[in-house]
Design a protein around this motif. Structure first.
Motif, short mmCIF file in Angstrom:
data_model
loop_
_atom_site.label_atom_id
_atom_site.label_comp_id
_atom_site.label_asym_id
_atom_site.label_seq_id
_atom_site.Cartn_x
_atom_site.Cartn_y
_atom_site.Cartn_z
N GLY A 25 0.81 -1.21 0.00
CA GLY A 25 0.00 0.00 0.00
C GLY A 25 0.84 1.26 0.00
N LEU A 26 1.90 1.26 0.81
CA LEU A 26 2.79 2.41 0.85
C LEU A 26 3.49 2.61 -0.49
N LYS A 27 3.92 1.50 -1.07
CA LYS A 27 4.60 1.58 -2.37
C LYS A 27 3.67 2.15 -3.43
N ALA A 28 2.41 1.74 -3.38
CA ALA A 28 1.44 2.26 -4.34
C ALA A 28 1.22 3.75 -4.15
N LEU A 29 1.13 4.19 -2.89
CA LEU A 29 0.96 5.62 -2.62
C LEU A 29 2.15 6.42 -3.11
N ASP A 114 -2.48 6.40 8.89
CA ASP A 114 -3.64 6.75 8.06
C ASP A 114 -3.46 8.13 7.41
N ALA A 115 -2.23 8.62 7.36
CA ALA A 115 -1.98 9.92 6.75
C ALA A 115 -2.29 9.89 5.26
N SER A 116 -2.62 11.04 4.71
CA SER A 116 -2.93 11.14 3.29
C SER A 116 -1.65 11.02 2.46
N PRO A 117 -1.77 10.70 1.17
CA PRO A 117 -0.58 10.65 0.30
C PRO A 117 0.19 11.97 0.32
N GLU A 118 -0.54 13.08 0.38
CA GLU A 118 0.11 14.39 0.39
C GLU A 118 0.94 14.59 1.66
N ASP A 119 0.41 14.14 2.80
CA ASP A 119 1.16 14.25 4.05
C ASP A 119 2.38 13.35 4.03
N PRO A 138 0.00 16.53 10.96
CA PRO A 138 -1.45 16.50 11.05
C PRO A 138 -2.10 16.35 9.68
N THR A 139 -3.12 15.50 9.59
CA THR A 139 -3.86 15.35 8.35
C THR A 139 -4.84 16.52 8.22
N ASP A 140 -5.39 16.72 7.03
CA ASP A 140 -6.32 17.82 6.82
C ASP A 140 -7.54 17.76 7.75
#
Length: 218
Positions: A25-29, A114-119, A138-140
């Motif tokens: 999952g991390l690699k895909a992100l 659970d952070a967003s790809p952008e974070d 912090p996430t949005d």
């Protein structure tokens, strides 16, 4: 099999997590960002260290809880060997003692799982640039939940040291704990905190953290 050559302007990333699905999952992100390249994957800290001997990377993302050599052990071993590659530890942040322990081990940052790809991208690029993220980014939704009513700009810019201390304040740490994590005296940390409050125009630590999150200083 030799590792692929590094492309100009691309950060090479190493992933360590005992769960293959999490690594995938991390690699895909990370694959969604052209400037990032996953060069190493491993199921525990020791396997990652062994792989790094043949494939140097720019940033390491590692789970804290792994069988064998865990995230703390991974960071300590790297630092004992004189390897300064930035490490971002992944955590669910369910134990308030984890961030301080990781900082003391020598990690540069933390990131919620659970952070967003952008974070995720922001954390990687910032530690690669030499910054230290001493609390999870912090996430949005978190920023929105804790939005502070006073959004006036600070009176001055913040140094890297001040941002690091702000992140530890966000983790709820005392001046004594912060001093131990950043290798300063307790009195010096107290002076830093006072300066931070003055720059933000806030009366206490809680308001300072909320405003810093709202203004994306941390």
């Amino acid at each position: 099999m030799s590792a692929p050559a590094k492309e100009a302007g691309v950060l090479r990333i190493a992933l360590a997590d005992d769960q293959a699905l999490v690594r995938s999952g991390l690699k895909a992100l990370l694959g969604g960002f052209p400037s990032l390249q996953v060069a190493v994957e491993a199921g525990d800290g020791q396997a990652l260290i062994d792989a790094l001997a043949a494939t140097p990377v720019d940033v390491i993302l590692s789970d804290i809880r792994m069988p064998g050599l865990d995230g703390f052990g991974l960071v300590r071993t790297l630092r004992e060997r004189g390897i300064g590659t930035p490490v971002v530890l992944l955590t669910t942040f369910d134990d308030e003692a984890l961030p301080l322990r990781a900082a003391e081990a020598g990690a540069q940052g933390f990131l919620l799982k659970d952070a967003s790809p952008e974070d995720l991208f922001e954390a990687i690029t910032r530690v690669a640039a030499g910054e230290t993220l001493l609390a999870p980014v912090p996430t949005d939704p978190v920023r929105a939940r804790f939005a502070y009513r006073d959004q006036a700009a600070p009176s001055d810019t913040f140094s890297e040291r001040e941002v690091s201390i702000l992140r530890l304040l966000a983790g709820g740490y005392s001046n004594k704990e912060i001093a131990r994590a950043v290798f300063l005296s307790e009195g010096t940390v107290k002076n830093y905190v006072s300066e931070i409050l003055d720059k933000l125009g806030t009366r206490d630590r809680t308001r300072a953290v909320l405003k810093a999150i709202t203004l994306r200083i941390i």
